[in-house]
Design an enzyme around this catalytic site. Structure first.
Site, PDB file in Angstrom:
ATOM      1  CB  CYS A 158      47.196   8.150  40.181  1.00 42.76           C
ATOM      2  SG  CYS A 158      46.315   8.202  41.748  1.00 42.76           S
ATOM      3  CG  LEU A 184      43.646  14.226  46.634  1.00 47.83           C
ATOM      4  CD1 LEU A 184      44.958  13.499  46.835  1.00 47.83           C
ATOM      5  CD2 LEU A 184      42.848  14.216  47.912  1.00 47.83           C
ATOM      6  CG  PHE A 187      52.483  17.413  34.928  1.00 50.78           C
ATOM      7  CD1 PHE A 187      52.550  16.144  35.477  1.00 50.78           C
ATOM      8  CD2 PHE A 187      51.848  18.404  35.657  1.00 50.78           C
ATOM      9  CE1 PHE A 187      52.006  15.871  36.713  1.00 50.78           C
ATOM     10  CE2 PHE A 187      51.297  18.150  36.891  1.00 50.78           C
ATOM     11  CZ  PHE A 187      51.378  16.877  37.423  1.00 50.78           C
ATOM     12  CB  ILE A 188      57.091  19.929  30.089  1.00 51.06           C
ATOM     13  CG1 ILE A 188      57.225  21.361  30.630  1.00 51.06           C
ATOM     14  CG2 ILE A 188      55.781  19.733  29.360  1.00 51.06           C
ATOM     15  CD1 ILE A 188      57.537  22.374  29.545  1.00 51.06           C
ATOM     16  CE1 TYR A 189      62.392  21.318  36.012  1.00 52.75           C
ATOM     17  CE2 TYR A 189      63.628  19.273  36.168  1.00 52.75           C
ATOM     18  CZ  TYR A 189      63.567  20.642  36.284  1.00 52.75           C
ATOM     19  OH  TYR A 189      64.675  21.345  36.659  1.00 52.75           O
ATOM     20  N   GLY A 192      55.815   7.553  38.490  1.00 48.31           N
ATOM     21  CA  GLY A 192      55.345   6.374  39.230  1.00 48.31           C
ATOM     22  C   GLY A 192      54.089   6.745  39.983  1.00 48.31           C
TER      23      GLY A 192
HETATM   24  N1  LIG Z   1      46.408   8.598  45.912  1.00 45.04           N
HETATM   25  C1  LIG Z   1      46.101   9.629  45.132  1.00 45.04           C
HETATM   26  O1  LIG Z   1      46.864  10.583  44.997  1.00 45.04           O
HETATM   27  C2  LIG Z   1      44.773   9.654  44.400  1.00 45.04           C
HETATM   28  C3  LIG Z   1      44.344  10.859  43.809  1.00 45.04           C
HETATM   29  C4  LIG Z   1      43.125  10.874  43.132  1.00 45.04           C
HETATM   30  C5  LIG Z   1      42.371   9.715  43.027  1.00 45.04           C
HETATM   31  N2  LIG Z   1      42.819   8.559  43.579  1.00 45.04           N
HETATM   32  C6  LIG Z   1      41.972   7.362  43.487  1.00 45.04           C
HETATM   33  O2  LIG Z   1      41.269   7.232  44.712  1.00 45.04           O
HETATM   34  C7  LIG Z   1      41.116   5.856  45.057  1.00 45.04           C
HETATM   35  C8  LIG Z   1      41.751   5.594  46.412  1.00 45.04           C
HETATM   36  O3  LIG Z   1      43.129   5.831  46.301  1.00 45.04           O
HETATM   37  P1  LIG Z   1      44.088   5.874  47.587  1.00 45.04           P
HETATM   38  O4  LIG Z   1      45.445   6.195  47.083  1.00 45.04           O
HETATM   39  O5  LIG Z   1      43.453   6.712  48.624  1.00 45.04           O
HETATM   40  O6  LIG Z   1      44.012   4.339  48.031  1.00 45.04           O
HETATM   41  P2  LIG Z   1      44.738   3.614  49.249  1.00 45.04           P
HETATM   42  O7  LIG Z   1      45.197   2.320  48.742  1.00 45.04           O
HETATM   43  O8  LIG Z   1      45.719   4.554  49.881  1.00 45.04           O
HETATM   44  O9  LIG Z   1      43.564   3.391  50.303  1.00 45.04           O
HETATM   45  C9  LIG Z   1      42.447   2.592  50.069  1.00 45.04           C
HETATM   46  C10 LIG Z   1      41.861   2.188  51.430  1.00 45.04           C
HETATM   47  O10 LIG Z   1      40.611   1.540  51.216  1.00 45.04           O
HETATM   48  C11 LIG Z   1      40.483   0.540  52.225  1.00 45.04           C
HETATM   49  N3  LIG Z   1      39.421  -0.417  51.867  1.00 45.04           N
HETATM   50  C12 LIG Z   1      39.459  -1.443  50.984  1.00 45.04           C
HETATM   51  N4  LIG Z   1      38.267  -2.073  50.962  1.00 45.04           N
HETATM   52  C13 LIG Z   1      37.454  -1.451  51.859  1.00 45.04           C
HETATM   53  C14 LIG Z   1      36.117  -1.639  52.287  1.00 45.04           C
HETATM   54  N5  LIG Z   1      35.347  -2.602  51.773  1.00 45.04           N
HETATM   55  N6  LIG Z   1      35.612  -0.802  53.224  1.00 45.04           N
HETATM   56  C15 LIG Z   1      36.376   0.188  53.744  1.00 45.04           C
HETATM   57  N7  LIG Z   1      37.657   0.404  53.373  1.00 45.04           N
HETATM   58  C16 LIG Z   1      38.193  -0.395  52.450  1.00 45.04           C
HETATM   59  C17 LIG Z   1      41.885  -0.054  52.290  1.00 45.04           C
HETATM   60  O11 LIG Z   1      42.078  -0.791  53.482  1.00 45.04           O
HETATM   61  C18 LIG Z   1      42.742   1.211  52.210  1.00 45.04           C
HETATM   62  O12 LIG Z   1      42.997   1.741  53.499  1.00 45.04           O
HETATM   63  C19 LIG Z   1      41.750   5.078  43.909  1.00 45.04           C
HETATM   64  O13 LIG Z   1      40.775   4.745  42.981  1.00 45.04           O
HETATM   65  C20 LIG Z   1      42.733   6.066  43.303  1.00 45.04           C
HETATM   66  O14 LIG Z   1      42.993   5.818  41.954  1.00 45.04           O
HETATM   67  C21 LIG Z   1      43.998   8.512  44.281  1.00 45.04           C
END
Ligand SMILES: NC(=O)c1ccc[n+]([C@@H]2O[C@H](COP(=O)([O-])OP(=O)(O)OC[C@H]3O[C@@H](n4cnc5c(N)ncnc54)[C@H](O)[C@@H]3O)[C@@H](O)[C@H]2O)c1
Length: 442
Positions: free
Chosen positions: A266, A156, A255-257, A263
Site C-alpha cells: 500500500c 485495515l 508511525f514515528i518508529y 514497504g
Molecule cells: N492489503 C492491504 O493491507 C490493503 C489495505 C487497504 C486497502 N487495500 C487496497 O485494496 C485493494 C486490494 O488489495 P489486496 O492487498 O487485497 O490485493 P491482493 O493482490 O492481495 O488481491 C487481489 C485479488 O483480486 C483478484 N482479482 C483480480 N482481478 C479479478 C477479477 N476480475 N475478478 C475477481 N478477482 C480478481 C486477484 O486474483 C487477487 O486474488 C488494493 O487496491 C489495495 O490498495 C489493501
C-alpha cells in the site's frame, strides 16, 4: 444481505469473511482458480491471524462460499464489492485494469437495482469511470436498471485485519445518492453498534481520503527516519527523541518508529499514485516526493552500514537475516525492505541465511534463479542460521526476535555484529555483551 465480492486478497477475503460472520450471505469471486480451490478446501493462501478459523466456521454455516465464475452469483445478489488489486503502473499511476474488468463483469450481469461498492484504493474520478463502464454494458444488453457506485475505501492493516474490520476507527462512505447511503448504513450497522462510525461524504472526497491517509502515515515514517539520519551524524540517540516527541498528544507515538524503510502493497504504491495524481493536476507534490526519496535511501541504509564495516566486496561473507515480510504479522513481502537489502548484498558477493516464521514460501516464489546458491531460507529455528555468520541483520521485528538469547547468538556467530534495522535492541546492553551494534540513528 446477499453480497458478492470480487477479489479474495487481503482486503476481499477479510471483508467477505467479516460480513459473513455478521450473518450476511457472501460469495467471494476470484479469477485465480488455484486460490479458489484452496479456499474451498478451507486452506487460506495468506497469513492473517484468526482468518482461517473464521473462514472455516462461516463456510460450515453456509454463509460464505467461493467461486471463479461470476455470472451466476452476480445474478443472485444486489450488493457488489470490488476488492481487486490496484498495483503500481509504469509511471507510478494506479493500474485500474482489474477494477475495470470487474465493472464490466457487473455490467454484463446485473438485472435489478444494485449497489456497487469500490473498496480498492483508486484515484479520484474512478467511480465515474466504473459507472460509465457498467452503463455501457447495460446499454449493450438493452437493459435499463438502476445502479449506484459507492466509494468505500478500506483502512485495515495486515496482521490485525480482522480486528480493524470488526472495530474500525471510521467507515468512510462516498455517495451522493440517498438510497445507496441507506443500504450502506444497513450493511455496516453491525460494525457501528457502540457508536456511529460512518463518515458519509462525496465520492471523490472518499477516494482521496484513502490516499491522503496512507500518505500521511508514510510521511510520519519518513520524517522520523530523516530525524534518525540527523541523530546518527550528531551522535545522539533517536530513540530518546522519538519518546520526546511521541509524548506530545498532537504528534503521538504511532508511525514515528525509525527503521530500514516502509514497504508493503500500500504505502509505496499509494504515495506514488498520489504523486502522479498531483502532477497530472498541475501540483508539484514536494512533500510526497521527499517521503519517497527518504524511504528509498532508508532501504539502502543498512547495506551502506555493512559496506562501512566490511568494505564493498562481500565475497566470502555470510550474513544472517531475521525477518523477511514487510512487517510482522503478515506473509506479505510486496516492496519489503528485506528484498532490496538481500539483492544488494548478493550483488556484492555475500551469502545469505534468512529466517522468517511465515513468509518463506512467498520469498521462494520471487527469488531469481541465479540466487539459488546464494540464499538459504529457514522458518523453524531462528538460531540455526547464525552458524559462522559475519553479522546478524534484524529486518522485520517479529515478536520472536524481540528478546533473543544473546549469549547463544554470540557463541554461534563468527563475529558478533548486529545491524538492528528496527531499533529493537538496547545498544548499551549489546555493547556490554561484547557485540558491535548498529541501529538506525543511534
Ligand atoms: N492489503 C492491504 O493491507 C490493503 C489495505 C487497504 C486497502 N487495500 C487496497 O485494496 C485493494 C486490494 O488489495 P489486496 O492487498 O487485497 O490485493 P491482493 O493482490 O492481495 O488481491 C487481489 C485479488 O483480486 C483478484 N482479482 C483480480 N482481478 C479479478 C477479477 N476480475 N475478478 C475477481 N478477482 C480478481 C486477484 O486474483 C487477487 O486474488 C488494493 O487496491 C489495495 O490498495 C489493501
Amino acid at each position: 444481505m446477499n453480497i458478492t465480492i470480487f477479489g479474495t486478497g487481503y482486503v476481499g477475503l477479510v471483508t467477505g469473511t467479516c460480513f459473513a460472520e455478521m450473518g450476511n450471505q457472501v460469495t467471494c469471486v476470484d479469477i485465480d482458480e488455484e486460490k479458489i480451490n484452496q479456499l474451498k478446501k478451507g486452506v487460506v493462501p495468506i497469513f492473517e491471524p484468526g482468518l482461517e478459523e473464521l473462514i472455516q466456521e462461516n463456510c460450515k454455516q453456509n454463509r460464505l462460499n467461493f467461486t471463479t465464475s461470476s455470472s451466476v452469483e452476480v445474478q443472485n445478489s444486489n450488493i457488489y464489492i470490488i476488492a481487486v488489486g490496484t498495483p503500481m503502473g509504469e509511471n507510478g499511476e494506479a493500474n485500474l485494469k482489474y477494477v475495470f474488468d470487474v465493472a464490466k463483469t457487473i455490467g454484463e450481469n446485473i438485472t435489478e437495482e444494485s449497489i456497487i461498492i469500490n473498496k480498492s484504493t483508486v484515484p479520484v474520478g474512478t467511480a465515474e469511470k466504473v459507472n460509465q463502464i457498467i452503463l455501457d454494458e447495460l446499454n449493450k444488453r438493452n437493459i435499463d436498471c438502476e445502479f449506484h457506485v459507492v466509494s468505500n475505501p478500506e483502512f485495515l492493516k495486515e496482521g490485525d485485519a480482522i480486528r480493524d474490520f470488526m472495530y474500525p476507527d471510521r467507515i468512510v462512505i462516498g455517495t451522493e445518492n440517498e438510497y445507496a447511503r441507506k443500504v450502506m448504513c444497513e450493511l455496516y450497522s453491525s460494525f457501528s453498534m457502540k457508536y456511529d462510525r460512518l463518515l458519509v461524504m462525496g465520492v471523490k472526497e472518499a477516494e482521496l481520503t484513502k490516499y491522503a491517509a496512507n500518505a500521511m502515515l508514510a510521511t510520519k515514517i519518513s520524517f522520523i527516519n530523516e530525524i534518525a539520519t540527523l541523530c546518527n551524524t550528531l551522535e545522539i540517540d533517536v530513540d530518546e527523541v522519538r519518546k520526546g516527541i511521541g509524548s506530545d498528544k498532537r504528534i503521538g507515538y504511532s508511525f514515528i518508529y525509525p527503521g530500514c524503510g516502509y514497504g508493503g502493497s500500500c504505502f509505496p504504491k499509494d504515495v506514488q499514485a498520489l504523486i502522479h495524481t498531483s502532477i497530472e493536476s498541475g501540483i508539484d507534490p514536494v512533500i510526497l516526493k521527499a517521503v519517497e526519496v527518504r524511504n528509498t535511501s532508508q532501504k539502502e541504509l543498512m547495506v551502506n552500514q555493512i559496506f562501512e564495516e566490511f568494505g564493498n566486496d562481500l565475497s566470502g561473507r555470510k550474513f544472517a537475516i531475521w525477518g523477511l515480510s514487510f512487517k510482522p504479522g503478515t506473509n506479505d513481502i510486496r516492496e519489503a525492505p528485506s528484498l532490496v537489502i538481500i539483492e544488494k548484498l548478493i550483488n556484492a558477493g555475500a551469502i545469505i541465511y534468512a529466517h522468517d516464521p511465515v513468509s518463506i514460501s512467498e520469498v521462494k516464489k520471487v527469488i531469481p534463479e541465479p540466487w539459488a546458491k546464494k540464499i538459504f531460507l529457514f522458518e523453524e529455528n531462528q538460531y540455526e542460521i547464525l552458524e559462522n555468520t559475519d553479522a546478524l541483520l534484524l529486518i522485520t521485528e517479529w515478536k520472536l526476535y524481540r528478546n533473543p538469547d544473546f549469549l547463544q547468538i554470540k557463541e554461534t556467530m563468527k563475529s558478533p555484529i548486529i545491524f538492528d534495522g528496527r531499533n529493537q535492541y538496547s545498544p548499551k546492553q549489546l555493547r556490554e555483551l561484547g557485540f558491535t551494534y548498529k541501529g538506525i540513528g543511534r
